[in-house]
Design a protein around this motif. Structure first.
Motif, mmCIF file in Angstrom:
data_model
loop_
_atom_site.group_PDB
_atom_site.id
_atom_site.type_symbol
_atom_site.label_atom_id
_atom_site.label_comp_id
_atom_site.label_asym_id
_atom_site.label_seq_id
_atom_site.Cartn_x
_atom_site.Cartn_y
_atom_site.Cartn_z
ATOM 1 N N MET A 1 -8.726 -11.001 3.065
ATOM 2 C CA MET A 1 -7.889 -10.900 4.310
ATOM 3 C C MET A 1 -7.518 -9.625 4.000
ATOM 4 N N SER A 2 -7.362 -8.695 5.192
ATOM 5 C CA SER A 2 -7.030 -7.218 5.302
ATOM 6 C C SER A 2 -5.722 -7.226 6.319
ATOM 7 N N ARG A 3 -5.208 -7.925 6.707
ATOM 8 C CA ARG A 3 -3.705 -8.485 7.707
ATOM 9 C C ARG A 3 -2.766 -7.410 7.175
ATOM 10 N N THR A 4 -1.710 -7.111 8.694
ATOM 11 C CA THR A 4 -0.773 -6.004 7.701
ATOM 12 C C THR A 4 0.661 -6.874 8.407
ATOM 13 N N GLU A 5 1.059 -7.670 7.745
ATOM 14 C CA GLU A 5 2.603 -8.417 7.316
ATOM 15 C C GLU A 5 3.947 -7.614 7.620
ATOM 16 N N VAL A 6 4.478 -7.751 7.851
ATOM 17 C CA VAL A 6 6.186 -7.148 8.057
ATOM 18 C C VAL A 6 6.910 -7.052 6.708
ATOM 19 N N ASP A 7 6.436 -5.686 6.253
ATOM 20 C CA ASP A 7 7.603 -5.632 5.189
ATOM 21 C C ASP A 7 9.481 -6.316 4.716
ATOM 22 N N PHE A 8 9.100 -5.999 3.697
ATOM 23 C CA PHE A 8 10.360 -6.777 3.687
ATOM 24 C C PHE A 8 11.434 -6.216 2.215
ATOM 25 N N PRO A 9 12.814 -5.741 2.437
ATOM 26 C CA PRO A 9 13.240 -5.992 3.574
ATOM 27 C C PRO A 9 12.528 -4.875 4.429
ATOM 28 N N TYR A 10 13.022 -5.544 6.314
ATOM 29 C CA TYR A 10 12.606 -4.581 6.907
ATOM 30 C C TYR A 10 13.116 -3.436 6.889
ATOM 31 N N ARG A 11 12.414 -1.761 7.167
ATOM 32 C CA ARG A 11 12.456 -0.931 7.718
ATOM 33 C C ARG A 11 11.284 -0.265 8.157
ATOM 34 N N VAL A 12 11.929 1.192 8.529
ATOM 35 C CA VAL A 12 11.113 1.586 8.946
ATOM 36 C C VAL A 12 10.298 2.844 8.551
ATOM 37 N N ASP A 13 8.432 2.440 8.833
ATOM 38 C CA ASP A 13 8.250 3.850 8.339
ATOM 39 C C ASP A 13 7.922 5.468 8.446
ATOM 40 N N SER A 14 7.218 6.062 7.596
ATOM 41 C CA SER A 14 7.153 7.268 8.492
ATOM 42 C C SER A 14 6.868 7.741 9.840
ATOM 43 N N GLN A 15 6.462 6.659 10.548
ATOM 44 C CA GLN A 15 5.961 6.630 11.853
ATOM 45 C C GLN A 15 6.543 6.667 12.903
ATOM 46 N N GLY A 16 7.741 6.628 12.303
ATOM 47 C CA GLY A 16 8.872 5.435 13.612
ATOM 48 C C GLY A 16 8.578 3.894 13.569
ATOM 49 N N ARG A 17 7.767 3.350 12.691
ATOM 50 C CA ARG A 17 7.338 1.875 13.274
ATOM 51 C C ARG A 17 8.166 0.957 12.468
ATOM 52 N N THR A 18 7.552 0.142 12.323
ATOM 53 C CA THR A 18 8.125 -1.453 11.527
ATOM 54 C C THR A 18 7.067 -1.120 10.052
ATOM 55 N N ALA A 19 7.849 -1.271 9.231
ATOM 56 C CA ALA A 19 6.806 -1.280 7.838
ATOM 57 C C ALA A 19 6.429 -2.446 7.516
ATOM 58 N N GLY A 20 4.504 -2.581 7.434
ATOM 59 C CA GLY A 20 4.267 -3.363 6.987
ATOM 60 C C GLY A 20 3.308 -3.404 5.271
ATOM 61 N N THR A 21 2.428 -4.210 4.834
ATOM 62 C CA THR A 21 2.234 -4.644 3.753
ATOM 63 C C THR A 21 1.144 -5.621 4.157
ATOM 64 N N GLY A 22 0.423 -5.792 2.630
ATOM 65 C CA GLY A 22 -0.645 -6.214 2.627
ATOM 66 C C GLY A 22 0.187 -7.851 2.471
ATOM 67 N N TYR A 23 -0.931 -8.763 2.488
ATOM 68 C CA TYR A 23 -0.852 -9.848 2.975
ATOM 69 C C TYR A 23 -0.088 -10.738 1.061
ATOM 70 N N ASP A 24 -0.888 -10.087 0.080
ATOM 71 C CA ASP A 24 -0.053 -10.732 -1.214
ATOM 72 C C ASP A 24 1.016 -10.348 -1.470
ATOM 73 N N GLU A 25 1.531 -9.083 -1.207
ATOM 74 C CA GLU A 25 2.418 -8.532 -1.032
ATOM 75 C C GLU A 25 4.048 -9.484 0.175
#
Length: 123
Positions: A1-25
């Protein structure tokens, strides 16, 4: 499964978007939220959480660790039973530190993970 989920704690990544993480993380993040959320802290889910943070300043003992192991196991089954299968759970109480050692399988991916979650005055 290679979907991206919202990272916790919530933060903005270097491109100004909601940071994501892999499903297992993301699953690890959900476990961490469950462990360190106190019951009553979430308005719409007042019974969510384990209450470990409430016990940081309590005197640690074998009895406390045993009681916590039962309550954490029950909370993991109740709130994340459809996401993970717990292989082993150990709660270690040393001085002013509470350590949760959890081995589990992420049901959607089959990934076997072992994580250590620590809370207390010394890290």
């Amino acid at each position: 499964m290679s979907r991206t989920e919202v990272d916790f704690p919530y933060r903005v990544d270097s491109q100004g978007r909601t940071a994501g993480t892999g499903y297992d993380e993301h699953v690890r993040d959900m476990i961490k939220q469950l462990l360190f959320t106190s019951p009553g802290e979430r308005v719409m889910r007042p019974d969510f959480g384990c209450g470990l943070l409430d016990l940081v300043f309590e005197p640690n003992s074998l009895e406390l660790a045993s009681t916590l192991q039962l309550s954490v196991q029950a909370a993991l089954q109740r709130w994340l039973g459809d996401v993970i299968e717990v292989a082993s759970l150990e709660i270690v109480s040393e001085d002013s530190v509470l350590r949760v050692e959890l081995a589990y399988v992420v049901l959607a991916t089959g990934a076997q993970r072992t994580e250590v979650f620590v809370e207390g005055s010394a890290r």
